[in-house]
Design a protein around this motif. Structure first.
Motif, PDB file in Angstrom:
ATOM      1  N   ARG A  94       0.837  -1.207   0.000  1.00 32.21           N
ATOM      2  CA  ARG A  94       0.000   0.000   0.000  1.00 32.21           C
ATOM      3  C   ARG A  94       0.869   1.254   0.000  1.00 32.21           C
ATOM      4  N   VAL A  95       1.949   1.226   0.765  1.00 29.60           N
ATOM      5  CA  VAL A  95       2.868   2.368   0.783  1.00 29.60           C
ATOM      6  C   VAL A  95       3.391   2.633  -0.615  1.00 29.60           C
ATOM      7  N   ALA A  96       3.796   1.582  -1.318  1.00 26.42           N
ATOM      8  CA  ALA A  96       4.326   1.743  -2.673  1.00 26.42           C
ATOM      9  C   ALA A  96       3.281   2.354  -3.603  1.00 26.42           C
ATOM     10  N   GLY A  97       2.067   1.861  -3.540  1.00 27.38           N
ATOM     11  CA  GLY A  97       1.003   2.392  -4.386  1.00 27.38           C
ATOM     12  C   GLY A  97       0.664   3.835  -4.056  1.00 27.38           C
ATOM     13  N   LEU A  98       0.635   4.130  -2.775  1.00 26.38           N
ATOM     14  CA  LEU A  98       0.321   5.496  -2.353  1.00 26.38           C
ATOM     15  C   LEU A  98       1.444   6.467  -2.711  1.00 26.38           C
ATOM     16  N   GLU A  99       2.681   6.015  -2.594  1.00 25.12           N
ATOM     17  CA  GLU A  99       3.791   6.884  -2.975  1.00 25.12           C
ATOM     18  C   GLU A  99       3.753   7.185  -4.473  1.00 25.12           C
ATOM     19  N   LYS A 100       3.345   6.209  -5.254  1.00 26.34           N
ATOM     20  CA  LYS A 100       3.179   6.438  -6.686  1.00 26.34           C
ATOM     21  C   LYS A 100       2.058   7.439  -6.937  1.00 26.34           C
ATOM     22  N   ALA A 101       0.955   7.273  -6.215  1.00 30.39           N
ATOM     23  CA  ALA A 101      -0.166   8.205  -6.347  1.00 30.39           C
ATOM     24  C   ALA A 101       0.242   9.616  -5.937  1.00 30.39           C
ATOM     25  N   LEU A 102       1.038   9.721  -4.889  1.00 29.63           N
ATOM     26  CA  LEU A 102       1.510  11.031  -4.438  1.00 29.63           C
ATOM     27  C   LEU A 102       2.416  11.671  -5.485  1.00 29.63           C
ATOM     28  N   ALA A 103       3.294  10.878  -6.084  1.00 32.92           N
ATOM     29  CA  ALA A 103       4.182  11.405  -7.123  1.00 32.92           C
ATOM     30  C   ALA A 103       3.373  11.877  -8.333  1.00 32.92           C
ATOM     31  N   GLU A 104       2.390  11.092  -8.737  1.00 32.72           N
ATOM     32  CA  GLU A 104       1.551  11.480  -9.870  1.00 32.72           C
ATOM     33  C   GLU A 104       0.744  12.735  -9.553  1.00 32.72           C
ATOM     34  N   THR A 105       0.239  12.812  -8.339  1.00 33.55           N
ATOM     35  CA  THR A 105      -0.520  13.993  -7.932  1.00 33.55           C
ATOM     36  C   THR A 105       0.382  15.215  -7.913  1.00 33.55           C
ATOM     37  N   SER A 106       1.569  15.075  -7.367  1.00 36.12           N
ATOM     38  CA  SER A 106       2.502  16.197  -7.320  1.00 36.12           C
ATOM     39  C   SER A 106       2.886  16.662  -8.719  1.00 36.12           C
ATOM     40  N   ALA A 107       3.037  15.721  -9.633  1.00 38.38           N
ATOM     41  CA  ALA A 107       3.470  16.053 -10.987  1.00 38.38           C
ATOM     42  C   ALA A 107       2.353  16.618 -11.854  1.00 38.38           C
ATOM     43  N   HIS A 108       1.134  16.176 -11.650  1.00 42.05           N
ATOM     44  CA  HIS A 108       0.076  16.492 -12.611  1.00 42.05           C
ATOM     45  C   HIS A 108      -1.113  17.265 -12.063  1.00 42.05           C
ATOM     46  N   CYS A 109      -1.258  17.367 -10.779  1.00 38.90           N
ATOM     47  CA  CYS A 109      -2.449  18.000 -10.219  1.00 38.90           C
ATOM     48  C   CYS A 109      -2.321  19.519 -10.244  1.00 38.90           C
ATOM     49  N   THR A 110      -3.370  20.147 -10.746  1.00 36.46           N
ATOM     50  CA  THR A 110      -3.505  21.596 -10.609  1.00 36.46           C
ATOM     51  C   THR A 110      -4.882  21.828 -10.010  1.00 36.46           C
ATOM     52  N   ASP A 111      -5.026  22.910  -9.280  1.00 34.64           N
ATOM     53  CA  ASP A 111      -6.318  23.186  -8.674  1.00 34.64           C
ATOM     54  C   ASP A 111      -7.401  23.323  -9.744  1.00 34.64           C
ATOM     55  N   ALA A 112      -7.046  23.922 -10.874  1.00 29.66           N
ATOM     56  CA  ALA A 112      -8.019  24.100 -11.958  1.00 29.66           C
ATOM     57  C   ALA A 112      -8.444  22.754 -12.543  1.00 29.66           C
ATOM     58  N   SER A 113      -7.495  21.852 -12.772  1.00 25.51           N
ATOM     59  CA  SER A 113      -7.845  20.549 -13.339  1.00 25.51           C
ATOM     60  C   SER A 113      -8.628  19.711 -12.334  1.00 25.51           C
ATOM     61  N   LEU A 114      -8.271  19.827 -11.067  1.00 25.77           N
ATOM     62  CA  LEU A 114      -8.989  19.094 -10.028  1.00 25.77           C
ATOM     63  C   LEU A 114     -10.431  19.591  -9.942  1.00 25.77           C
ATOM     64  N   ARG A 115     -10.607  20.896  -9.994  1.00 25.84           N
ATOM     65  CA  ARG A 115     -11.955  21.486  -9.961  1.00 25.84           C
ATOM     66  C   ARG A 115     -12.755  21.029 -11.187  1.00 25.84           C
ATOM     67  N   ALA A 116     -12.116  21.043 -12.357  1.00 24.79           N
ATOM     68  CA  ALA A 116     -12.799  20.616 -13.582  1.00 24.79           C
ATOM     69  C   ALA A 116     -13.219  19.144 -13.479  1.00 24.79           C
ATOM     70  N   ASP A 117     -12.349  18.309 -12.932  1.00 28.01           N
ATOM     71  CA  ASP A 117     -12.684  16.893 -12.750  1.00 28.01           C
ATOM     72  C   ASP A 117     -13.875  16.731 -11.807  1.00 28.01           C
ATOM     73  N   ARG A 118     -13.858  17.500 -10.734  1.00 26.62           N
ATOM     74  CA  ARG A 118     -14.942  17.408  -9.756  1.00 26.62           C
ATOM     75  C   ARG A 118     -16.253  17.930 -10.340  1.00 26.62           C
ATOM     76  N   GLU A 119     -16.177  18.990 -11.142  1.00 26.54           N
ATOM     77  CA  GLU A 119     -17.390  19.507 -11.792  1.00 26.54           C
ATOM     78  C   GLU A 119     -17.943  18.497 -12.788  1.00 26.54           C
ATOM     79  N   ALA A 120     -17.052  17.831 -13.505  1.00 25.61           N
ATOM     80  CA  ALA A 120     -17.478  16.788 -14.443  1.00 25.61           C
ATOM     81  C   ALA A 120     -18.149  15.642 -13.688  1.00 25.61           C
ATOM     82  N   ASP A 121     -17.620  15.310 -12.520  1.00 34.42           N
ATOM     83  CA  ASP A 121     -18.208  14.252 -11.713  1.00 34.42           C
ATOM     84  C   ASP A 121     -19.604  14.647 -11.249  1.00 34.42           C
ATOM     85  N   VAL A 122     -19.783  15.914 -10.864  1.00 34.56           N
ATOM     86  CA  VAL A 122     -21.108  16.385 -10.461  1.00 34.56           C
ATOM     87  C   VAL A 122     -22.090  16.267 -11.622  1.00 34.56           C
ATOM     88  N   ARG A 123     -21.670  16.688 -12.810  1.00 32.95           N
ATOM     89  CA  ARG A 123     -22.550  16.588 -13.980  1.00 32.95           C
ATOM     90  C   ARG A 123     -22.938  15.130 -14.255  1.00 32.95           C
TER      91      ARG A 123
END
Length: 132
Positions: free
Chosen positions: A55-84
């Motif tokens: 689980r640590v290995a998987g979560l560390e990968k998720a953290l690296a991907e989040t750090s590399a690719h997450c922006t507040d704007a993209s996260l908001r857009a994803d969440r808005e798409a989920d609401v729709r």
């Protein structure tokens, strides 16, 4: 492994870990990607404390991907798409309930009502995520 599949797996992992972490981070004042990273880090700490190296290995990968690719704007857009998407699901469930009512079968009506309530709960959760 397909990148799209990896993204879905990461999203699933994040969804599963976010549930217990959400209440602990609710009062932290963090929002957007910072909150998402903090949630993942909290789960890493928990997994390490319980010697769950997979689980640590998987979560560390998720953290690296989040750090590399997450922006507040993209996260908001994803969440808005989920609401729709959830709003569409509620509309579909309402239509199914109306069709069941037309048949007059109480067993089907009850089943469709339960599905509608579940869809409404999912929509409420998705809307709550918009402000995190």
């Amino acid at each position: 492994m397909n990148v799209n599949l990896m993204t879905k797996n990461t999203a699933l992992a994040l969804a599963l870990i976010a549930l217990p972490a959400a209440s602990a981070l609710a009062n932290s004042g963090l929002t957007g990607c910072a909150a998402k990273k903090a949630e993942i880090q909290q789960q890493i700490d928990y997994a390490k404390a319980h010697d769950n190296s997979y689980r640590v290995a998987g979560l560390e990968k998720a953290l690296a991907e989040t750090s590399a690719h997450c922006t507040d704007a993209s996260l908001r857009a994803d969440r808005e798409a989920d609401v729709r998407k959830k709003e569409q699901k509620v509309a579909e469930r309402e239509q199914e309930l109306n069709e069941a009512k037309a048949t007059g079968r109480t067993d089907k009506i009850e089943k469709k009502q339960e599905k509608l309530e579940d869809a409404k709960e999912e929509l409420a959760e998705a809307k709550a995520e918009l402000n995190k």
